[in-house]
Design a protein around this motif. Structure first.
Motif, PDB file in Angstrom:
ATOM      1  N   LYS A   1      45.228 -48.054   5.287  1.00 54.89           N
ATOM      2  CA  LYS A   1      44.898 -49.597   5.605  1.00 54.89           C
ATOM      3  C   LYS A   1      46.349 -50.470   5.381  1.00 54.89           C
ATOM      4  CE  LYS A   1      40.007 -50.378   3.817  1.00 54.89           C
ATOM      5  NZ  LYS A   1      38.450 -50.596   2.667  1.00 54.89           N
ATOM      6  N   SER A   2      46.830 -51.772   6.270  1.00 54.53           N
ATOM      7  CA  SER A   2      47.692 -52.934   6.115  1.00 54.53           C
ATOM      8  C   SER A   2      47.334 -53.950   5.024  1.00 54.53           C
ATOM      9  CB  SER A   2      48.373 -52.554   7.821  1.00 54.53           C
ATOM     10  OG  SER A   2      49.114 -52.921   7.723  1.00 54.53           O
ATOM     11  N   THR A   3      48.734 -54.361   4.653  1.00 55.32           N
ATOM     12  CA  THR A   3      48.511 -55.433   4.298  1.00 55.32           C
ATOM     13  C   THR A   3      49.675 -56.513   5.331  1.00 55.32           C
ATOM     14  OG1 THR A   3      50.665 -55.159   3.628  1.00 55.32           O
ATOM     15  CG2 THR A   3      49.316 -54.552   1.877  1.00 55.32           C
ATOM     16  N   SER A   4      49.049 -55.907   6.175  1.00 55.02           N
ATOM     17  CA  SER A   4      49.969 -57.046   7.291  1.00 55.02           C
ATOM     18  C   SER A   4      49.271 -57.893   7.799  1.00 55.02           C
ATOM     19  CB  SER A   4      49.851 -57.050   9.135  1.00 55.02           C
ATOM     20  OG  SER A   4      51.100 -55.694   8.609  1.00 55.02           O
ATOM     21  N   VAL A   5      47.752 -58.466   7.664  1.00 51.59           N
ATOM     22  CA  VAL A   5      46.851 -59.429   8.197  1.00 51.59           C
ATOM     23  C   VAL A   5      46.807 -60.038   6.492  1.00 51.59           C
ATOM     24  CG1 VAL A   5      44.476 -59.797   8.073  1.00 51.59           C
ATOM     25  CG2 VAL A   5      44.871 -57.844   9.682  1.00 51.59           C
ATOM     26  N   ASN A   6      46.563 -59.603   5.381  1.00 51.20           N
ATOM     27  CA  ASN A   6      46.348 -59.551   4.217  1.00 51.20           C
ATOM     28  C   ASN A   6      48.386 -61.183   3.914  1.00 51.20           C
ATOM     29  OD1 ASN A   6      45.372 -57.287   3.640  1.00 51.20           O
ATOM     30  ND2 ASN A   6      43.929 -59.246   2.523  1.00 51.20           N
ATOM     31  N   ILE A   7      48.806 -60.544   5.102  1.00 52.96           N
ATOM     32  CA  ILE A   7      50.411 -61.533   4.633  1.00 52.96           C
ATOM     33  C   ILE A   7      49.886 -62.933   5.474  1.00 52.96           C
ATOM     34  CG2 ILE A   7      52.354 -61.384   5.197  1.00 52.96           C
ATOM     35  CD1 ILE A   7      52.662 -58.733   4.395  1.00 52.96           C
ATOM     36  N   GLU A   8      49.139 -62.541   6.773  1.00 51.32           N
ATOM     37  CA  GLU A   8      49.706 -63.706   7.529  1.00 51.32           C
ATOM     38  C   GLU A   8      48.465 -64.463   7.154  1.00 51.32           C
ATOM     39  OE1 GLU A   8      52.452 -62.809   9.256  1.00 51.32           O
ATOM     40  OE2 GLU A   8      51.199 -64.916  10.281  1.00 51.32           O
ATOM     41  N   GLU A   9      47.801 -64.370   7.146  1.00 54.62           N
ATOM     42  CA  GLU A   9      46.187 -64.445   5.969  1.00 54.62           C
ATOM     43  C   GLU A   9      46.637 -66.405   5.208  1.00 54.62           C
ATOM     44  OE1 GLU A   9      42.742 -63.066   4.893  1.00 54.62           O
ATOM     45  OE2 GLU A   9      42.041 -64.812   3.890  1.00 54.62           O
ATOM     46  N   TYR A  10      47.457 -65.548   4.632  1.00 54.82           N
ATOM     47  CA  TYR A  10      47.974 -66.373   2.817  1.00 54.82           C
ATOM     48  C   TYR A  10      49.105 -67.060   3.065  1.00 54.82           C
ATOM     49  CZ  TYR A  10      45.170 -62.270   0.380  1.00 54.82           C
ATOM     50  OH  TYR A  10      45.129 -61.892  -0.272  1.00 54.82           O
ATOM     51  N   LYS A  11      49.791 -65.979   4.519  1.00 49.70           N
ATOM     52  CA  LYS A  11      50.594 -67.261   4.918  1.00 49.70           C
ATOM     53  C   LYS A  11      50.174 -68.704   6.012  1.00 49.70           C
ATOM     54  CE  LYS A  11      54.806 -64.356   6.460  1.00 49.70           C
ATOM     55  NZ  LYS A  11      55.305 -64.191   8.167  1.00 49.70           N
ATOM     56  N   ARG A  12      49.185 -68.514   6.238  1.00 50.02           N
ATOM     57  CA  ARG A  12      48.464 -69.660   6.964  1.00 50.02           C
ATOM     58  C   ARG A  12      47.634 -70.538   5.736  1.00 50.02           C
ATOM     59  NH1 ARG A  12      48.317 -73.439  10.609  1.00 50.02           N
ATOM     60  NH2 ARG A  12      46.244 -73.539  11.513  1.00 50.02           N
ATOM     61  N   ASN A  13      47.363 -70.279   5.239  1.00 56.07           N
ATOM     62  CA  ASN A  13      46.471 -70.849   3.895  1.00 56.07           C
ATOM     63  C   ASN A  13      47.667 -71.819   2.899  1.00 56.07           C
ATOM     64  OD1 ASN A  13      43.743 -69.793   4.353  1.00 56.07           O
ATOM     65  ND2 ASN A  13      44.189 -67.954   3.037  1.00 56.07           N
ATOM     66  N   PHE A  14      48.703 -71.216   3.062  1.00 58.43           N
ATOM     67  CA  PHE A  14      49.970 -71.794   2.378  1.00 58.43           C
ATOM     68  C   PHE A  14      50.082 -73.004   3.532  1.00 58.43           C
ATOM     69  CE2 PHE A  14      51.712 -70.862  -1.603  1.00 58.43           C
ATOM     70  CZ  PHE A  14      51.544 -69.196  -1.511  1.00 58.43           C
ATOM     71  N   GLU A  15      50.340 -73.279   5.088  1.00 56.52           N
ATOM     72  CA  GLU A  15      50.710 -73.986   5.927  1.00 56.52           C
ATOM     73  C   GLU A  15      49.261 -75.255   5.541  1.00 56.52           C
ATOM     74  OE1 GLU A  15      50.825 -72.205   9.370  1.00 56.52           O
ATOM     75  OE2 GLU A  15      52.146 -70.867   9.177  1.00 56.52           O
ATOM     76  N   ILE A  16      47.864 -74.816   5.308  1.00 58.28           N
ATOM     77  CA  ILE A  16      46.826 -75.642   5.358  1.00 58.28           C
ATOM     78  C   ILE A  16      47.247 -76.883   4.187  1.00 58.28           C
ATOM     79  CG2 ILE A  16      44.319 -76.058   5.070  1.00 58.28           C
ATOM     80  CD1 ILE A  16      44.530 -73.482   7.618  1.00 58.28           C
ATOM     81  N   LEU A  17      47.725 -75.776   2.515  1.00 62.85           N
ATOM     82  CA  LEU A  17      47.676 -76.283   1.358  1.00 62.85           C
ATOM     83  C   LEU A  17      48.870 -77.303   1.603  1.00 62.85           C
ATOM     84  CD1 LEU A  17      46.710 -73.903  -1.168  1.00 62.85           C
ATOM     85  CD2 LEU A  17      45.643 -76.218  -0.692  1.00 62.85           C
ATOM     86  N   GLU A  18      49.935 -76.986   2.472  1.00 63.89           N
ATOM     87  CA  GLU A  18      50.715 -77.621   2.851  1.00 63.89           C
ATOM     88  C   GLU A  18      50.286 -79.476   3.654  1.00 63.89           C
ATOM     89  OE1 GLU A  18      55.592 -76.848   3.146  1.00 63.89           O
ATOM     90  OE2 GLU A  18      54.010 -75.773   4.013  1.00 63.89           O
ATOM     91  N   LYS A  19      50.255 -78.894   4.284  1.00 61.78           N
ATOM     92  CA  LYS A  19      49.156 -80.257   5.093  1.00 61.78           C
ATOM     93  C   LYS A  19      48.613 -80.954   3.921  1.00 61.78           C
ATOM     94  CE  LYS A  19      47.692 -80.764  10.046  1.00 61.78           C
ATOM     95  NZ  LYS A  19      46.653 -79.742  11.091  1.00 61.78           N
ATOM     96  N   LYS A  20      47.674 -80.693   3.462  1.00 67.23           N
ATOM     97  CA  LYS A  20      46.663 -81.015   3.280  1.00 67.23           C
ATOM     98  C   LYS A  20      46.839 -81.972   1.486  1.00 67.23           C
ATOM     99  CE  LYS A  20      41.702 -79.714   1.221  1.00 67.23           C
ATOM    100  NZ  LYS A  20      40.663 -78.581   0.679  1.00 67.23           N
ATOM    101  N   ILE A  21      48.141 -81.537   1.385  1.00 63.83           N
ATOM    102  CA  ILE A  21      48.993 -82.231  -0.300  1.00 63.83           C
ATOM    103  C   ILE A  21      49.545 -83.288   0.584  1.00 63.83           C
ATOM    104  CG2 ILE A  21      50.790 -81.715  -1.428  1.00 63.83           C
ATOM    105  CD1 ILE A  21      50.007 -79.501  -1.596  1.00 63.83           C
ATOM    106  N   ASN A  22      50.314 -83.012   1.385  1.00 63.65           N
ATOM    107  CA  ASN A  22      51.084 -84.306   2.651  1.00 63.65           C
ATOM    108  C   ASN A  22      50.119 -85.185   3.229  1.00 63.65           C
ATOM    109  OD1 ASN A  22      53.612 -82.817   2.513  1.00 63.65           O
ATOM    110  ND2 ASN A  22      53.284 -81.913   3.978  1.00 63.65           N
TER     111      ASN A  22
END
Lengths: 290, 187
Positions: A74-95
């Motif tokens: 199994k690869s961790t690529s999906v997890n990395i991208e998923e978490y990156k996207r979650n960070f973006e969403i949280l950042e947007k939410k905070i702003n």
């Protein structure tokens, strides 16, 4: 002791109130200064989200984390991208949340009727200074008028302190958002006071006698009233300070709640990232070089 | 730049039929961000390899991600596909992730080099077209000079028609395989 003895104080009050009539009518200056500079509510909002923003710096870790195909295929690529996207969403939410809260603070702390009350106080102060000039020859009348005018204005001012401008508009014919209505209120109080003092002056001797019968010291009573109505024009500033502070305390609870919710989400995400980093390190440790 | 942002945002939000020209990467990014923001169902991109600075900027990737999560379709044609560059591209990584979880994303490779019919020099152009109404046509791919419009159906439909005909004849790039996402990590 008379009105004239407090003329400097009345001049200062007149100046302060006159300044804030113009400033506050156009920019809601006084309450904004209290909110932004004295209580620093916008800064408090930024501080509340600081912990979340620190956690979001973990995004840099993800940007530099190489995906791995771990031993089970199994690869961790999906997890990395998923978490990156979650960070973006949280950042947007905070702003978005910060903007919303700052806007809410601005609306809540806005006092559209502050300039109305300031104008009433300014007119009261200028009339009082004029009365100070008449006091030498018409002491009783001048001081009586001073206290009477102050008392009638106090009723309108007190309503202004305890209600928002919108609620007052709905109930009464006086529109606390309009400066012209402040002039009408003052004129009404002025005329009423003028009529009443002539009536009371006729029976002033009897009034003094009744007060003495009640055990009240007329001299000290007169001084108390003079001092109270001299300081009256400054009280407006103090009351609004307390109003803004009270509103700030209420909003602070909302800020803490929102920041707490987002911080919880950030912590969950951080945990996931930490697990991913640990997994990557562990797997990397299993691979030997040539 | 703040005024330019307001200008572009206003044109986009109000869907004003006004063709404007811009160049350089910062201005290009602003237009792309607004295009993706107003997109409802389809984003079609014809580019060299989408590994440039603009298409890998966080704002570009985020806005395109927002669109994909809304349920939009993304069709991409590249005529200069580079496998090694794509592996290092943030945009490709994100697109591969969304493809692996079932989002509607298709990337194809072509040899076609589009140009304006009336251009005697046949200078190559690239473009992005949103739904059937908004577009950004890069008329100078070196300087990033482009014509943009947030509401011109005539031109947009022409672009869509050209894109679809070329798209149907092109070969798909398996980006899931490229990033080894066939079987992915624990969820």
């Amino acid at each position: 002791m008379g009105i004239n003895d407090f003329s400097s104080l009345l001049q200062l009050a007149a100046g302060l109130n006159a300044a804030y009539i113009a400033v506050d009518y156009s920019t809601r200056g006084y309450t904004q200064i209290l909110s932004n500079k004295l209580f620093e509510f916008p800064r408090a909002i930024d501080r509340s989200f600081q912990k979340c923003e620190k956690i979001l710096c973990e995004k840099e870790t993800l940007n530099n984390l190489n995906p791995l195909e771990i031993v089970t295929g199994k690869s961790t690529s999906v997890n990395i991208e998923e978490y990156k996207r979650n960070f973006e969403i949280l950042e947007k939410k905070i702003n978005e949340e910060k903007v919303k809260l700052k806007s809410q603070i601005e609306i809540e702390c806005e006092a559209k009727h502050f300039s109305f009350l300031s104008l009433c106080m300014f007119l009261f102060c200028t009339t009082s200074l004029f009365l100070g000039g008449l006091e030498k020859d018409f002491k009783n009348l001048a001081q009586l008028f001073f206290c009477m005018l102050g008392s009638f204005l106090l009723i309108f001012i007190f309503v202004g302190w305890t209600r928002s401008a919108e609620k007052i508009k709905a109930v009464n014919t006086v529109n606390y958002s309009k400066l012209s209505h402040a002039i009408f209120v003052f004129l009404f109080s002025f005329i009423l006071s003028l009529v009443l003092i002539f009536f009371i002056n006729e029976f002033l001797y009897d009034v003094k006698r009744w007060l003495l019968l009640l055990g009240l010291n007329v001299f000290y009573l007169r001084i108390s009233f003079l001092i109270f109505f001299t300081l009256f024009p400054f009280v407006n500033f103090v009351v609004f300070l307390l109003i803004v502070r009270k509103k700030g305390v209420l909003i602070h609870k909302t800020i803490v709640e929102k920041a707490g919710q987002i911080e919880a989400e950030c912590n969950v995400l951080k945990l996931k990232v930490d697990n991913l980093v640990s997994t990557t390190e562990f797997v990397s440790g299993l691979i030997k070089g040539d | 730049m703040e005024k330019y942002r307001e200008f572009v945002s206003n044109l986009a939000k109000q869907r004003i039929d006004n063709t404007f020209i811009n160049s350089d990467e910062e201005h290009a990014l602003e237009v792309f961000v607004n295009l993706f923001q107003i997109a409802n169902s389809n984003v079609r991109i014809f580019a060299k390899n989408l590994c440039s600075d603009v298409s890998n900027k966080p704002e570009y990737v985020e806005k395109l991600s927002d669109f994909i999560e809304k349920g939009g379709n993304v069709d991409i044609l590249v005529n200069g596909y580079d496998k090694d560059e794509s592996i290092n591209s943030n945009l490709f990584k994100r697109l591969a992730y969304y493809k692996s979880i079932g989002k509607s994303i298709v990337i194809k490779s072509t040899n076609v080099k589009p140009h304006y019919k009336a251009d005697p020099e046949k200078k190559e152009i690239h473009f992005t077209v949103i739904d059937n109404c908004a577009y950004r046509i890069e008329t100078d791919i070196e300087k990033r000079t482009a014509n943009c419009n947030f509401n011109n159906e005539g031109v947009a439909k022409g672009l869509v028609s050209f894109f679809e005909s070329t798209f149907n004849e092109s070969v798909e790039i398996d980006i899931v395989e490229l990033f080894n996402l066939g079987s992915h990590g624990d969820k």
